[in-house]
Write a protein that holds these residues in place. Structure first.
Motif, PDB file in Angstrom:
ATOM      1  N   UNK A  52       0.861  -1.178   0.000  1.00 21.95           N
ATOM      2  CA  UNK A  52       0.000   0.000   0.000  1.00 21.95           C
ATOM      3  C   UNK A  52       0.901   1.233   0.000  1.00 21.95           C
ATOM      4  N   UNK A  53       0.648   2.143  -0.931  1.00 19.63           N
ATOM      5  CA  UNK A  53       1.512   3.298  -1.138  1.00 19.63           C
ATOM      6  C   UNK A  53       0.781   4.604  -0.863  1.00 19.63           C
ATOM      7  N   UNK A 122      -1.022  12.329  -0.314  1.00 23.72           N
ATOM      8  CA  UNK A 122      -1.996  11.857   0.671  1.00 23.72           C
ATOM      9  C   UNK A 122      -1.672  12.283   2.102  1.00 23.72           C
ATOM     10  N   UNK A 123      -0.494  12.847   2.323  1.00 25.91           N
ATOM     11  CA  UNK A 123      -0.108  13.318   3.649  1.00 25.91           C
ATOM     12  C   UNK A 123       0.246  14.785   3.558  1.00 25.91           C
ATOM     13  N   UNK A 160      -4.056   7.296  -2.256  1.00 21.80           N
ATOM     14  CA  UNK A 160      -3.222   6.166  -1.882  1.00 21.80           C
ATOM     15  C   UNK A 160      -3.562   5.015  -2.834  1.00 21.80           C
ATOM     16  N   UNK A 161      -2.691   4.032  -2.914  1.00 24.22           N
ATOM     17  CA  UNK A 161      -2.880   2.926  -3.843  1.00 24.22           C
ATOM     18  C   UNK A 161      -2.526   1.611  -3.164  1.00 24.22           C
ATOM     19  N   UNK A 162      -3.272   0.578  -3.491  1.00 23.89           N
ATOM     20  CA  UNK A 162      -2.899  -0.783  -3.106  1.00 23.89           C
ATOM     21  C   UNK A 162      -2.463  -1.495  -4.378  1.00 23.89           C
ATOM     22  N   UNK A 180      -8.500   5.638   3.288  1.00 22.61           N
ATOM     23  CA  UNK A 180      -7.574   4.645   3.809  1.00 22.61           C
ATOM     24  C   UNK A 180      -7.354   4.957   5.271  1.00 22.61           C
ATOM     25  N   UNK A 181      -6.880   3.990   6.021  1.00 23.07           N
ATOM     26  CA  UNK A 181      -6.543   4.253   7.411  1.00 23.07           C
ATOM     27  C   UNK A 181      -5.323   5.154   7.426  1.00 23.07           C
TER      28      UNK A 181
END
Length: 209
Positions: A52-53, A122-123, A160-162, A180-181
Motif C-alpha cells: 500500500x503506497x 496523501x499526507x 493512496x494505492x494498493x 484509507x486508514x
C-alpha cells in the motif's frame, strides 16, 4: 529473512531487507508477500506481491523470459536537510538492491522491464514538500539511466494505492483508495522517514498487464 546492510560513512548504517510477511491470499488463491516501507522481495515462483503506497513509490521489475520478478517500496525525499539528503541516497540504494537481487536470482539485466506506482499526495506534511512528485521523478530517471524500460506507470495524483504484482506473468492490479486508514499509512511512512534519518474504501481496479 535476508538482511542487507549498506554502511554510509556520512551517517549510520542504512538497512533494507526482504519482507518476511508471507500469507495465503484466498482471493487470488496463491502465496503472497506483504511489502512495507523499506522492504523489497524477489521471487522465481508464481506468487503475489502486495503493498500500500502513499507518497512512497514501488517499482515492479521482472525478467519476462525467465519469470523472475520483484518489488520494492521506498521513500525518496530530497532537500537541504540531513534527513532528506540521506534518504535521497537511500532511494538509489534501494533500487540497486532490487536489481542486484533479481540478477542474483537468475534474471538478466538486459531483459529487465518495469512498472512503477505511487507518489500520491496523501499526507499534508509531505505534500507541501512535493515528496511524491520527487519520488516519481527519481524512479523514472533512475530506470531511464539504467536502460530499463517502463511499460506502465501510475504516479502522483491524490490517492493512496494498493498494488498487487504477479511477477511470474508481469500483471499488476492497482486499487485506488478513496479512503484509507491514514493514521496507519502516515505512521508507516513517518517511521520509515525517521529510520532513514538516524479499511479501505476503494475505487476501480486498474489492470496493468
Amino acid at each position: 529473512m535476508v538482511v542487507l546492510t549498506a554502511v554510509d560513512s556520512r551517517g549510520p548504517s542504512l538497512i533494507e531487507h526482504q519482507s518476511s510477511q508471507r500469507y495465503f491470499d484466498s482471493k487470488f488463491s496463491r502465496e503472497a508477500v506483504k511489502i512495507l516501507p523499506g522492504e523489497f522481495f524477489v521471487t522465481t515462483r508464481d506468487m503475489l506481491l502486495v503493498t500500500v503506497l502513499g507518497s512512497c513509490v514501488a517499482a515492479c521489475i521482472r525478467d519476462p523470459e525467465r519469470g523472475i520478478g520483484g518489488m520494492n517500496h521506498f521513500m525518496l525525499p530530497d532537500g537541504g536537510t540531513e534527513a532528506t539528503s540521506r534518504s535521497a541516497r537511500y532511494g538509489g540504494y534501494a533500487m540497486e538492491l532490487l536489481v542486484n537481487e533479481l540478477i542474483k536470482s537468475g534474471a538478466r539485466r538486459s531483459a529487465l522491464e518495469a512498472k512503477v506506482f505511487g507518489g500520491g499526495r496523501v499526507m499534508a506534511s509531505l505534500s507541501s514538500a512535493n515528496v511524491g512528485e520527487r519520488n516519481s521523478s527519481f524512479v523514472l530517471d533512475y530506470l531511464k539511466q539504467e536502460g530499463i524500460p517502463v511499460l506502465a506507470q501510475d504516479l502522483q495524483d491524490k490517492h493512496a494505492r494498493k498494488i498487487y504484482f504477479f511477477p511470474r506473468v508481469g500483471r499488476v492490479l492497482v486499487k485506488k483508495l478513496a479512503r484509507v486508514n491514514n493514521d496507519t499509512l502516515a505512521r508507516r511512512e513517518r517511521e520509515y522517514q525517521e529510520r532513514l534519518a538516524r479499511t479501505d474504501a476503494s475505487g476501480d481496479i486498474e489492470l496493468f498487464s
